[in-house]
Design a protein around this motif. Structure first.
Motif, mmCIF file in Angstrom:
data_model
loop_
_atom_site.group_PDB
_atom_site.id
_atom_site.type_symbol
_atom_site.label_atom_id
_atom_site.label_comp_id
_atom_site.label_asym_id
_atom_site.label_seq_id
_atom_site.Cartn_x
_atom_site.Cartn_y
_atom_site.Cartn_z
ATOM 1 N N PHE B 41 12.515 2.491 -4.894
ATOM 2 C CA PHE B 41 11.559 3.601 -5.437
ATOM 3 C C PHE B 41 10.432 2.936 -6.294
ATOM 4 N N ARG B 173 10.758 3.767 -0.580
ATOM 5 C CA ARG B 173 10.189 5.098 -1.076
ATOM 6 C C ARG B 173 9.082 4.947 -1.867
ATOM 7 N N TRP B 175 5.480 5.975 -3.929
ATOM 8 C CA TRP B 175 5.095 7.707 -4.439
ATOM 9 C C TRP B 175 6.202 8.462 -4.923
ATOM 10 N N THR B 176 7.318 7.429 -5.527
ATOM 11 C CA THR B 176 8.511 8.362 -5.653
ATOM 12 C C THR B 176 8.908 7.822 -7.121
ATOM 13 N N ASP B 195 9.211 13.038 -5.524
ATOM 14 C CA ASP B 195 8.391 12.564 -4.527
ATOM 15 C C ASP B 195 7.015 12.997 -4.625
#
Lengths: 269, 401
Positions: B41, B173, B175-176, B195
């Protein structure tokens, strides 16, 4: 100075206003404006007195985004902040540019309009998925001689196994693979396609200026040995598909001049 | 791409890496190579925090030899490793440490001894030879040492590791952001993530082990799990001028301080850096004083720096190892890193990587992945020393949101 930014969000826009140093770039202003803690920095540089005055954002409802927002949360790609990574491209007042290489004071006064680069699919706001750029790029090497005046080779006090103790100087290619040339190319992004959420269909297949510039550089380094570079240039979607608009050379932030390199390929020089 | 990474049997464990900077990128690659299911993330785009803003010096370790021999030794090993693994993202032209006054010249003896002890092959050359190699160098050079420093592309090296992780099936991932953790009976079982690109709703992501690799943001993220992660953020400013004033990395022959490294990169020359403690690592900018100081510092090493056109000025958030350091302690803080198992703090299933520097990103990941293996009772050794990652260009190839 007070920077005013108008950032694309789906079908709507987000308006940001922030205090930034005189020398700040568009990217600096955007980063301060979208950071909660940025108000402190902005105040410190701008002499503001009251907490929270450095940042003011208001949300306009976009019909296309389908998102809800608690803060001023703008998606944009960025990394090195000095024109090396090639990540922070956007349309700045309609023109492809790296936000980190665009000082606010070099722009006309008033609101700075920021939109996503039109060659790629938009993730949200200014953030695009740069797949089409990297799909177009060949796997050529990224190092070249520094092209300074005749300097002696550099001694290597710790050569890797099998490597010589003196080596030719090397540096990275100038192209930072930022995709601005693709965004500016009228073949890849026909007029009227800007601002669309979807990656536009090209008028005809074209590998694009970045890949062809790399092919020309590969030939410069390897000469006739570079079969893949010649093949890339000679393909129907290669040099022949270029319209000679030279927009790529105008927007290149690192002076690569892809348009000129494509002409050199065309002439076989 | 034709590139094929040798695979091992998949393990029945999922590891969540929190933080998509240099450390997280190298960790995702290391864990995926060992056969873990990996999810990584990053609250923004990958490499948008500290690593990408690095000036790019690939440290032989000479800078740290007299003060911190262990880090020096580690830097030397990692420099050699990265030169083998990602040669295309490194301008390897070596480095010069130069003395500009008598005091610095006198430091040369201690410098040479310390380098030798740390296994760094520093070699003294005459000032004339130094200026033959780098004509842009100050004429005040009194003493000079060659060292195996270099410049690396601070985006392309870690991006290659992410590309490798992606190739091995890791779930990337960007933008999370992690907004919280769920814990039961003293064990973290899930992270709650948001998200930013798609929905305001939070998702719950379960994993067998979580690793916080958030650099200067480690304290903030650790607090979400009720943990104190000992990191103090410090702002480091850098200044680039147009023109390549040298090919080798030029450093002052003195103990590490501010404005003492000149790093060439493509058509730029970058002087780094400064240090100032900050409350928040977000949205840092250099101060006018720092810019003026850096301009002078660059000119001391290479006189042409004084009048060269400024290309860019920026600031990165350095993750100093230690809680709530003051300025003096921050200066004295080691650039070493640590891997912390928070089970010792009463919270199982979660670990942190703190401190460190860009040159040592691979070994930081190795030690963190070793800890994950111990925590999960897995015996799989590190494979990143012998496995080259694919090109950074593969990170985004063939991808659509």
């Amino acid at each position: 100075m007070i920077a005013k930014l108008s950032v694309a969000r789906g079908d709507g826009r987000v308006e940001l206003e922030v205090e930034a140093p005189e020398w700040a770039t568009v990217l600096d202003a955007l980063e301060i404006a979208t950071s909660k803690k940025g108000t402190t920095e902005a105040r410190r540089h701008g002499g503001r007195e009251k907490e929270g005055e450095g940042q003011k954002g208001k949300e306009e409802k976009g019909t296309g985004s389908g998102r809800e927002w608690n803060d001023v949360d703008v998606l944009y790609r960025h990394s090195c902040h000095h024109g090396s990574c090639g990540v922070c491209g956007a349309l700045v007042n309609g023109r492809p540019a790296l936000m980190c290489r665009t000082p606010l004071r070099e722009l006309p006064s008033g609101v700075v309009r920021l939109d996503p680069l039109p060659y790629a699919t938009v993730i949200a706001d200014l953030a695009v998925e740069p797949g089409p750029l990297f799909d177009s790029l060949p796997g050529f090497g990224y190092l070249r001689p520094p092209a300074r005046e005749e300097l002696p080779p550099v001694p290597d006090p710790a050569p890797l196994p099998g490597a010589p103790a003196e080596r030719p100087r090397e540096r990275f290619e100038d192209c930072i693979e930022c995709g601005l040339c693709l965004a500016a190319c009228p073949v890849l992004v026909p007029e009227g396609a800007e601002g669309s959420d979807e990656a536009p269909d090209a008028r005809r297949p074209f590998v694009g200026p970045a890949a062809l510039a790399m092919a020309r550089r590969e030939l410069a380094k390897k000469g006739p040995l570079s079969g893949p570079a010649r093949t890339l240039a000679a393909a129907p979607d290669g040099v022949a598909a270029c319209d000679r608009a030279f927009e790529c050379s105008r927007v290149c932030p690192r002076g690569v001049a892809p348009g000129r390199l494509i002409e050199e390929l065309r002439r076989g020089t | 791409m034709a590139f094929e990474i040798p695979r091992v049997d998949p393990l029945p464990f999922r590891v969540a890496v929190i933080g998509g900077g240099g450390t997280g990128a190298a960790l995702a690659w290391d864990l995926a190579l060992r056969g873990f299911r990996v999810v990584i993330f990053e609250r923004g785009e990958f490499l948008s925090g500290t690593t990408g803003r690095h000036h790019g010096q690939l440290h032989s370790g000479a800078r740290y030899a007299s003060g911190d021999p262990e880090i020096a030794r580690e830097c030397m090993a990692e420099t050699l490793a990265l030169r083998r693994l990602v040669p295309d993202a490194i301008e390897y032209n070596g480095g010069l440490f130069v003395a500009l006054d008598g005091e610095e010249a006198a430091y040369g003896g201690r410098f040479a001894e310390a380098c030798a002890e740390a296994g760094i092959p520093a070699r003294e050359v005459s000032p004339a030879r130094a200026r033959e190699l780098e004509p842009g160098l100050s004429s005040r050079v009194e003493r000079a040492f060659l060292v195996p420093d270099g410049t690396f592309d601070a985006w392309r090296v870690p991006a290659a590791f992410l590309a490798g992780a992606r190739e091995l099936g890791a779930e990337l991932r960007p933008w999370t952001g992690v907004v919280g953790f769920d814990a039961t009976d003293g064990r973290v079982t899930a992270a709650r993530v948001r998200d930013r690109a798609r929905a305001a709703a939070e998702n719950r992501i379960e994993a067998d082990c979580f690793v916080i690799a958030c650099g200067a943001w480690g304290g903030t993220v650790g607090a979400l799990a009720g943990l104190e992660v000992p990191v103090t953020p410090a702002a480091g400013s850098m200044l680039a001028v147009k023109g390549r004033l040298c090919d080798m990395v030029i450093s002052r022959l003195r103990p590490p301080g501010d404005g003492d490294i000149l790093v060439p990169q493509r058509g730029l020359s970058i002087i780094g850096s400064t240090q100032r403690l900050v409350e928040s690592p977000d949205a840092l900018l250099p101060t006018d004083e720092e810019i003026a100081f850096l301009r002078q510092s660059g000119a001391a090493l290479a006189p042409a720096f004084a009048d060269a056109e400024i290309d860019s000025a920026w600031c990165a958030a350095r993750p100093l190892f230690g809680s709530a350091l003051d300025e003096a302690a921050g200066r004295a803080a080691s650039r070493d890193f640590a891997v912390l198992d928070h089970e010792t703090d009463g919270m199982a299933g979660i670990a942190s990587v703190v401190g460190g520097k860009a040159t040592t990103l691979r070994v930081m990941a190795e030690k963190a992945a070793d800890l994950v293996c111990r925590k999960l009772g897995v015996e799989r050794s590190c494979r990143t020393l012998e496995t080259a990652p694919p090109s950074w260009r593969d990170l985004y190839r063939g991808r659509a949101p």
